[in-house]
Structure formats: C-alpha cells, structure tokens
Design a protein around this motif. Structure first.
Motif, mmCIF file in Angstrom:
data_model
loop_
_atom_site.group_PDB
_atom_site.id
_atom_site.type_symbol
_atom_site.label_atom_id
_atom_site.label_comp_id
_atom_site.label_asym_id
_atom_site.label_seq_id
_atom_site.Cartn_x
_atom_site.Cartn_y
_atom_site.Cartn_z
ATOM 1 N N LEU A 192 0.867 -1.170 0.000
ATOM 2 C CA LEU A 192 0.000 0.000 0.000
ATOM 3 C C LEU A 192 0.908 1.225 0.000
ATOM 4 O O LEU A 192 1.757 1.362 0.892
ATOM 5 C CB LEU A 192 -0.899 0.028 1.231
ATOM 6 C CG LEU A 192 -1.912 -1.104 1.392
ATOM 7 C CD1 LEU A 192 -1.279 -2.343 2.028
ATOM 8 C CD2 LEU A 192 -3.091 -0.638 2.237
ATOM 9 N N VAL A 193 0.726 2.096 -0.975
ATOM 10 C CA VAL A 193 1.584 3.265 -1.111
ATOM 11 C C VAL A 193 0.727 4.512 -1.136
ATOM 12 O O VAL A 193 -0.043 4.727 -2.079
ATOM 13 C CB VAL A 193 2.442 3.179 -2.386
ATOM 14 C CG1 VAL A 193 3.321 4.412 -2.502
ATOM 15 C CG2 VAL A 193 3.289 1.908 -2.383
ATOM 16 N N GLU A 194 0.874 5.328 -0.073
ATOM 17 C CA GLU A 194 0.103 6.563 0.034
ATOM 18 C C GLU A 194 0.834 7.722 -0.627
ATOM 19 O O GLU A 194 2.071 7.729 -0.733
ATOM 20 C CB GLU A 194 -0.141 6.937 1.495
ATOM 21 C CG GLU A 194 -0.855 5.902 2.339
ATOM 22 C CD GLU A 194 0.079 5.121 3.223
ATOM 23 O OE1 GLU A 194 -0.362 4.655 4.299
ATOM 24 O OE2 GLU A 194 1.262 4.981 2.860
ATOM 25 N N SER A 195 0.056 8.705 -1.032
ATOM 26 C CA SER A 195 0.610 9.951 -1.560
ATOM 27 C C SER A 195 -0.421 11.051 -1.363
ATOM 28 O O SER A 195 -1.589 10.776 -1.062
ATOM 29 C CB SER A 195 0.975 9.817 -3.046
ATOM 30 O OG SER A 195 -0.175 9.532 -3.811
ATOM 31 N N GLY A 196 0.024 12.294 -1.521
ATOM 32 C CA GLY A 196 -0.900 13.414 -1.478
ATOM 33 C C GLY A 196 -0.833 14.269 -0.230
ATOM 34 O O GLY A 196 -1.520 15.289 -0.146
#
Length: 114
Positions: free
Chosen positions: A4-8
């Motif tokens: 799971l890779v978050e961004s923002g």
C-alpha cells in the motif's frame, strides 16, 4: 506480497483541502475492505474512515461532513478527500487494508497551519 503506497500529503492552511491516494498491489483490490487511519503527534492511531468491498462508508465523528473516502477498483486505489481542514487534522495518515487481512501503508504527513 500486498503493498500500500500513500501519496498526497503536505502542508496546507486551515480551511484548505487535500486529497490522499493509496495504490494497492499484490491483491485483487475489489475484494478488500479499506480504511484510512491517522496518528497525531503524541497520540494513538485513530480510525478516520472505512469503505467496504461494496462501497459502504463510515466516518469518525471529527471528520464527518468534511472528509470523503472513495475507491476506484479499476485503478486499485482508495482516496481520502479532506475539505475544510483544521489544525487538529495534523497527523500522519495511513492507508490500511482491513479485510480479508490487515496490511498498512507507510503513511503520509498532513500538516495544517492555523
């Protein structure tokens, strides 16, 4: 292996908006329930919002009517739209898979200045 890779995340002023994204790999995304959590400095990790495989959503009281969780199964992505941000929303935000197994992203920092 599920990833799971978050961004923002980022730094914004009170009243502004941010949209977090979490791209999930290693699983058939549409079969998973997903969630966003957050951990403020010096506090425990708290649930922010959930979305089921069928698209049902639920929110923690502090973010109701300001945050919206959504998903795009074609892109294996879950989103968190955060509007009317407040300084108390400052935290590391984590994407999580909650069903059928639990997995976590690395987190993305959200800082809201007053």
């Amino acid at each position: 292996q599920v990833q799971l890779v978050e961004s923002g995340g980022g730094l914004v002023q009170a009243g502004e908006s941010l949209r977090l994204s979490c791209v999930v790999s290693g699983t058939i995304f549409r079969f998973n329930d997903m969630a966003w959590y957050r951990r403020a400095p010096g506090k425990q990790r708290d649930l922010v919002a959930t979305i089921t495989r069928g698209g049902s959503t639920n929110y923690a009281d502090p973010v109701k009517d300001r945050f919206t969780i959504s998903r795009d199964n074609a892109k294996s992505t879950v989103f968190l739209q955060m509007n009317s941000l407040k300084p108390e929303d400052t935290a590391v935000y984590y994407c999580a898979r909650t069903y059928p197994l639990a997995d976590w992203g690395q987190g993305t920092q959200v800082t809201v200045s007053s």
